[in-house]
Design an enzyme around this catalytic site. Structure first.
Site, PDB file in Angstrom:
ATOM      1  N   ARG A   1       2.294   0.839  -5.670  1.00 19.18           N
ATOM      2  CA  ARG A   1       2.352   0.021  -4.461  1.00 19.18           C
ATOM      3  C   ARG A   1       1.068  -0.771  -4.220  1.00 19.18           C
ATOM      4  O   ARG A   1       0.987  -1.562  -3.282  1.00 19.18           O
ATOM      5  CB  ARG A   1       2.629   0.899  -3.243  1.00 19.18           C
ATOM      6  CG  ARG A   1       3.928   1.667  -3.343  1.00 19.18           C
ATOM      7  CD  ARG A   1       4.113   2.543  -2.139  1.00 19.18           C
ATOM      8  NE  ARG A   1       4.305   1.767  -0.950  1.00 19.18           N
ATOM      9  CZ  ARG A   1       5.479   1.311  -0.518  1.00 19.18           C
ATOM     10  NH1 ARG A   1       6.560   1.587  -1.194  1.00 19.18           N
ATOM     11  NH2 ARG A   1       5.567   0.610   0.573  1.00 19.18           N
TER      12      ARG A   1
ATOM     13  N   LYS B   1       4.299  -3.090  -6.984  1.00 18.04           N
ATOM     14  CA  LYS B   1       5.721  -2.984  -7.314  1.00 18.04           C
ATOM     15  C   LYS B   1       6.615  -3.227  -6.118  1.00 18.04           C
ATOM     16  O   LYS B   1       7.635  -3.879  -6.209  1.00 18.04           O
ATOM     17  CB  LYS B   1       5.994  -1.600  -7.897  1.00 18.04           C
ATOM     18  CG  LYS B   1       7.432  -1.463  -8.337  1.00 18.04           C
ATOM     19  CD  LYS B   1       7.569  -0.520  -9.463  1.00 18.04           C
ATOM     20  CE  LYS B   1       8.933  -0.604 -10.083  1.00 18.04           C
ATOM     21  NZ  LYS B   1       9.183  -1.883 -10.777  1.00 18.04           N
TER      22      LYS B   1
ATOM     23  N   CYS C   1       0.844  -1.188   0.000  1.00 19.00           N
ATOM     24  CA  CYS C   1       0.000   0.000   0.000  1.00 19.00           C
ATOM     25  C   CYS C   1       0.886   1.247   0.000  1.00 19.00           C
ATOM     26  O   CYS C   1       2.029   1.204   0.405  1.00 19.00           O
ATOM     27  CB  CYS C   1      -0.929   0.109   1.198  1.00 19.00           C
ATOM     28  SG  CYS C   1      -1.869  -1.382   1.531  1.00 19.00           S
TER      29      CYS C   1
ATOM     30  N   ASN D   1       0.232   0.787   6.006  1.00 17.42           N
ATOM     31  CA  ASN D   1       0.903  -0.094   5.049  1.00 17.42           C
ATOM     32  C   ASN D   1       1.597  -1.184   5.871  1.00 17.42           C
ATOM     33  O   ASN D   1       2.208  -0.879   6.883  1.00 17.42           O
ATOM     34  CB  ASN D   1       1.915   0.768   4.265  1.00 17.42           C
ATOM     35  CG  ASN D   1       3.053  -0.013   3.656  1.00 17.42           C
ATOM     36  OD1 ASN D   1       4.187   0.431   3.650  1.00 17.42           O
ATOM     37  ND2 ASN D   1       2.771  -1.168   3.144  1.00 17.42           N
ATOM     38  N   GLY D   2       1.478  -2.444   5.440  1.00 17.82           N
ATOM     39  CA  GLY D   2       2.120  -3.523   6.200  1.00 17.82           C
ATOM     40  C   GLY D   2       1.084  -4.330   6.977  1.00 17.82           C
ATOM     41  O   GLY D   2      -0.107  -4.272   6.670  1.00 17.82           O
TER      42      GLY D   2
ATOM     43  N   GLU E   1      13.063 -14.774 -16.787  1.00 16.77           N
ATOM     44  CA  GLU E   1      12.574 -13.392 -16.748  1.00 16.77           C
ATOM     45  C   GLU E   1      11.546 -13.149 -17.864  1.00 16.77           C
ATOM     46  O   GLU E   1      10.538 -12.472 -17.658  1.00 16.77           O
ATOM     47  CB  GLU E   1      13.769 -12.425 -16.868  1.00 16.77           C
ATOM     48  CG  GLU E   1      13.421 -10.954 -17.013  1.00 16.77           C
ATOM     49  CD  GLU E   1      12.669 -10.351 -15.849  1.00 16.77           C
ATOM     50  OE1 GLU E   1      12.433 -11.044 -14.846  1.00 16.77           O
ATOM     51  OE2 GLU E   1      12.266  -9.180 -15.966  1.00 16.77           O
TER      52      GLU E   1
ATOM     53  N   TRP F   1      -3.134  -2.314  -1.429  1.00 16.60           N
ATOM     54  CA  TRP F   1      -2.928  -3.675  -1.929  1.00 16.60           C
ATOM     55  C   TRP F   1      -3.437  -4.581  -0.815  1.00 16.60           C
ATOM     56  O   TRP F   1      -2.859  -4.650   0.272  1.00 16.60           O
ATOM     57  CB  TRP F   1      -1.450  -3.930  -2.206  1.00 16.60           C
ATOM     58  CG  TRP F   1      -1.180  -5.235  -2.880  1.00 16.60           C
ATOM     59  CD1 TRP F   1      -1.351  -5.540  -4.193  1.00 16.60           C
ATOM     60  CD2 TRP F   1      -0.670  -6.424  -2.266  1.00 16.60           C
ATOM     61  NE1 TRP F   1      -0.985  -6.840  -4.433  1.00 16.60           N
ATOM     62  CE2 TRP F   1      -0.560  -7.406  -3.268  1.00 16.60           C
ATOM     63  CE3 TRP F   1      -0.291  -6.763  -0.967  1.00 16.60           C
ATOM     64  CZ2 TRP F   1      -0.091  -8.695  -3.021  1.00 16.60           C
ATOM     65  CZ3 TRP F   1       0.176  -8.042  -0.718  1.00 16.60           C
ATOM     66  CH2 TRP F   1       0.270  -8.994  -1.739  1.00 16.60           C
TER      67      TRP F   1
ATOM     68  N   LYS G   1       7.751 -11.884 -17.168  1.00 17.06           N
ATOM     69  CA  LYS G   1       7.198 -10.663 -17.761  1.00 17.06           C
ATOM     70  C   LYS G   1       5.859 -10.982 -18.428  1.00 17.06           C
ATOM     71  O   LYS G   1       4.886 -10.274 -18.253  1.00 17.06           O
ATOM     72  CB  LYS G   1       8.138 -10.058 -18.816  1.00 17.06           C
ATOM     73  CG  LYS G   1       9.364  -9.353 -18.344  1.00 17.06           C
ATOM     74  CD  LYS G   1       9.132  -8.013 -17.680  1.00 17.06           C
ATOM     75  CE  LYS G   1       8.857  -8.173 -16.225  1.00 17.06           C
ATOM     76  NZ  LYS G   1       9.907  -8.204 -15.282  1.00 17.06           N
TER      77      LYS G   1
ATOM     78  N   HIS H   1      12.825 -33.366 -19.029  1.00 15.94           N
ATOM     79  CA  HIS H   1      12.451 -33.991 -17.758  1.00 15.94           C
ATOM     80  C   HIS H   1      11.056 -33.566 -17.299  1.00 15.94           C
ATOM     81  O   HIS H   1      10.732 -33.707 -16.122  1.00 15.94           O
ATOM     82  CB  HIS H   1      13.481 -33.643 -16.682  1.00 15.94           C
ATOM     83  CG  HIS H   1      14.860 -34.162 -17.001  1.00 15.94           C
ATOM     84  ND1 HIS H   1      15.130 -35.505 -17.103  1.00 15.94           N
ATOM     85  CD2 HIS H   1      16.026 -33.511 -17.273  1.00 15.94           C
ATOM     86  CE1 HIS H   1      16.428 -35.661 -17.404  1.00 15.94           C
ATOM     87  NE2 HIS H   1      16.975 -34.479 -17.522  1.00 15.94           N
TER      88      HIS H   1
ATOM     89  N   GLU I   1       3.072 -11.894 -15.847  1.00 17.90           N
ATOM     90  CA  GLU I   1       2.693 -10.751 -15.007  1.00 17.90           C
ATOM     91  C   GLU I   1       1.719  -9.816 -15.704  1.00 17.90           C
ATOM     92  O   GLU I   1       0.778  -9.340 -15.092  1.00 17.90           O
ATOM     93  CB  GLU I   1       3.941  -9.899 -14.696  1.00 17.90           C
ATOM     94  CG  GLU I   1       4.763 -10.337 -13.533  1.00 17.90           C
ATOM     95  CD  GLU I   1       5.931  -9.379 -13.276  1.00 17.90           C
ATOM     96  OE1 GLU I   1       6.071  -8.960 -12.136  1.00 17.90           O
ATOM     97  OE2 GLU I   1       6.695  -9.052 -14.213  1.00 17.90           O
TER      98      GLU I   1
HETATM   99  C1  G6P Z   1       7.464  -7.262  -6.906  1.00 19.67           C
HETATM  100  C2  G6P Z   1       7.460  -6.657  -8.294  1.00 19.67           C
HETATM  101  C3  G6P Z   1       8.579  -7.250  -9.146  1.00 19.67           C
HETATM  102  C4  G6P Z   1       9.914  -7.132  -8.425  1.00 19.67           C
HETATM  103  C5  G6P Z   1       9.850  -7.760  -7.024  1.00 19.67           C
HETATM  104  C6  G6P Z   1      11.117  -7.473  -6.218  1.00 19.67           C
HETATM  105  O1  G6P Z   1       7.024  -8.567  -6.967  1.00 19.67           O
HETATM  106  O2  G6P Z   1       6.210  -6.851  -8.930  1.00 19.67           O
HETATM  107  O3  G6P Z   1       8.657  -6.559 -10.387  1.00 19.67           O
HETATM  108  O4  G6P Z   1      10.898  -7.760  -9.176  1.00 19.67           O
HETATM  109  O5  G6P Z   1       8.757  -7.206  -6.300  1.00 19.67           O
HETATM  110  O6  G6P Z   1      11.208  -6.095  -5.982  1.00 19.67           O
HETATM  111  P1  G6P Z   1      12.535  -5.343  -5.615  1.00 19.67           P
HETATM  112  O7  G6P Z   1      12.142  -3.906  -5.457  1.00 19.67           O
HETATM  113  O8  G6P Z   1      13.022  -5.930  -4.316  1.00 19.67           O
HETATM  114  O9  G6P Z   1      13.519  -5.560  -6.696  1.00 19.67           O
END
Ligand code: G6P
Length: 607
Positions: A27, A602, A2, A98-99, A479, A74, A483, A502, A486
């Site tokens: 957030r 994020k 949040c 937040n938290g 990755e 969130w 992407k 496997h 997500e």
């Molecule tokens: C969230 C985001 C990701 C990010 C991850 C780690 O899950 O959606 O895009 O890679 O957090 O975040 P950080 O700020 O620790 O790299």
């Protein structure tokens, strides 16, 4: 997680808070709300969904007042509806949070037994009730905070507004981030300095466990035990000019295109552009004696760590493990004396990574932070900091921060390899030159996104997509899959190409696109065999390779993307760009929100 904000101003608080919340929406965006104080009373507006829904509510019913608190959520405790949207109010007290308050269930039971009635399913509401009770019993708001803070457990940040106290906000942080902004006859608070950038760059960061009393005339900070403490004012490095979308459709698109610059800036943080000399940040400046490196990270940052392991082993000759922060923090890992942990995080605030960092310290490791936000908690709790210079990243799916992390790690591996005598001067020069050329090659790839549009069309319609790579390309396959899932919600799996036989090979049929990341490096021939196995089962091959790779295998691909020739060590940085573009363009084609995909946020400051 949040995003939270608080304002004490001489101007209307609601528009200032909405503006700050827009920069905090990364957030979380399950619901949003504001409360302001005016004429001795509290007034509140809330809406489920993104901030635009709250904006509509405010247009129909504007909020008066020059003091207020705001929130973008969130969801953790309770579904994302209006009842659970912050601010939560009990009597005279409104709270944004937040938290997680971990002992909320016990506190709620105690409050209910004492006659309180709750309006929401959130953990937050207990804080509002507890403060209100103390104030009703005759405590000042400050005294109420001093009494309530020691009773709360968990990792959190919150801001409090009290009815009738229009020159007062209370703010507290434990583990979750919180920045206080100072103005001329004004005071602000926000989850980060970016939120406050257009109104002030004068920032005071609260330390873990601190709480603060904000008034327009100034801010007083208290440590967890209630003793007054001094916290230094800093000038934030983030300016308002850095936080726009420019002419791009989404932040993600802009951030993909920011990469040549982000990579170049980051490279020069490690390698002097004039002399080509690499410098080592503490605690790696005693490189010869470093026993082992343990990389701690989450999400995309974890994949940067997985790539770095190859470089640290082969270029620097150092033993290296890469750990998912959320798993590592509860393990009784056996780590050597003289080991160094590297906490990798774009935000520098991911709670899993922060807790893993603290665990590594308790296990006797020195810690280096590899972060994109210099003032972040992870940076402040580490023994040394290596900064990625990607600039603020807003798209929830990380892009430029990832390639900047890769660049910093490769630079670091070169510096370590040189310091430990694992590579000679000629090899250092070759690798530095290879790195210096990367921004230009990335810019070349970004010049023509046409080929990715065609591939994106297929990916957007797929049910499952596989991404395969070997060696340095394996983390890029992971990755790429992350992407795609997500931001398009298409199921995608990244796999080590050699592991396909496997298990995942069972998924392959003519409907499954298989993205193969295969520069013509030392792993190429083996990956070529895996590609043949995909073809033999009717899978659709999307091959990312270079000229030599295309000459060898191009005929077997349904889609062929030929990337510029680069030395194999830097290929992971370059090959990230196509997988980002394919995912982004597939999201645009599907009409999903690339910047704010569902359920994600994020900066994840809950465990
Ligand atoms: C969230 C985001 C990701 C990010 C991850 C780690 O899950 O959606 O895009 O890679 O957090 O975040 P950080 O700020 O620790 O790299």
């Amino acid at each position: 997680m949040c995003g939270i904000v608080g304002v004490l101003s001489d101007k209307p608080a609601a528009p200032l808070m909405m503006d700050a919340l827009r920069r905090l929406e990364y957030r979380g965006y399950d619901s949003a709300g504001l409360a302001t104080g005016s004429g001795g009373a509290l007034d509140r507006r809330r809406a489920a969904g993104k901030l635009s829904a709250l904006q509509d509510v405010l247009e129909a019913a504007p909020l008066p007042g020059t003091s207020g608190i705001g929130h973008t959520r969130w969801a953790t405790h309770g579904p994302p509806n209006v009842e659970n949207a912050h601010p939560h109010v009990a009597g005279r007290v409104a709270v944004v949070h937040n938290g997680i308050i971990e002992n909320h269930a016990a506190l709620r039971a105690e409050l209910i037994a004492a006659g309180a009635s709750f309006e929401s399913a959130t953990d937050t509401e207990v804080v509002a009730h507890m403060l209100d009770r103390e104030i009703a019993d005759g405590a000042s708001p400050e005294q109420a905070m001093a009494r309530v803070m020691p009773r709360l457990t968990g990792a959190f940040a919150f801001v409090v507004l009290v009815a009738g106290e229009e020159d007062l906000l209370l703010a507290a942080r434990r583990a979750s981030p919180l920045a206080i902004g100072l103005g001329d006859g004004a005071a602000y608070v926000g989850s980060d300095a970016v939120a406050l950038a257009p109104i002030t760059r004068r920032i005071v960061y609260l330390e873990d466990g601190d709480w603060a009393v904000l008034r327009r005339s100034g801010v007083q900070v208290f440590a967890g035990d209630g003793t007054p403490v001094e916290r230094r004012e800093q000038i934030s490095t983030v300016s308002a000019a850095m936080i726009g979308k420019g002419n791009y459709r989404h932040f993600m698109e802009k951030e993909i295109h920011d990469q040549p610059e982000a990579i170049a800036h980051t490279l020069h943080a490690v390698i002097d552009p004039g002399t080509g000399k690499a410098t080592l940040p503490p605690p790696l400046d005693t490189a010869e004696t470093v026993a082992k490196i343990t990389i701690l990270a989450a999400g995309t940052s974890y994949y940067a760590g997985l790539t770095a392991r190859y470089w640290l082993e082969s270029i620097a000759g150092i033993a290296c493990e890469v750990e998912l922060a959320s798993e590592f923090r509860d393990r009784k890992a056996v780590l050597p004396d003289g080991g160094v942990a590297i906490a990798v995080s774009q935000s520098g605030e991911s709670l899993d990574t922060l807790m893993a960092l603290r665990h590594a310290k308790a296990l006797g490791q020195k810690v280096l932070a590899l972060v994109n936000v210099p003032e972040s908690t992870i940076a402040r709790e580490s023994d040394g900091v290596l900064l990625t210079r990607a600039g603020p990243e807003f798209g929830v799916a990380s892009t430029k921060a990832f390639t900047a992390q890769l660049t910093a790690f490769l630079g670091l591996a070169v510096a370590l390899g040189a310091a430990r005598g694992h590579i000679d001067a000629g090899e250092v020069l070759r690798l530095v030159k290879a790195l210096e050329a990367v921004p230009g090659r990335v810019a070349d790839v970004l010049k023509d996104t046409g080929p990715y549009q065609i591939i994106a069309h297929d990916l957007a319609r797929a049910r499952d997509v596989l991404y395969l790579g070997r060696g340095l390309s394996y983390p890029i396959a992971l990755e790429g899959a992350l992407k795609l899932k997500e931001i398009t919600y298409v199921h995608a799996e990244g796999y080590a190409a050699g592991e396909m036989k496997h298990g995942p090979i069972a998924l392959i049929d003519e409907h499954v696109p298989v993205v193969i990341v295969a520069p013509s490096d030392g792993w190429f021939d083996k990956t070529a065999s895996n590609m043949a196995e995909v073809r033999a089962r009717g899978g659709k091959v999307i091959l990312l390779t270079d000229k030599a790779g295309a000459a060898a295998l191009g005929d077997g691909a349904d889609h062929l993307v030929v990337l510029p020739d680069v030395p194999s060590e830097v290929a992971p940085i370059l090959y990230t760009v196509p997988v980002q573009l394919m995912a982004y363009l597939a999201a645009v084609e599907k009409g999903t929100d690339a910047d704010q995909p569902r359920n994600l946020a994020k900066s994840v400051t809950v465990e």
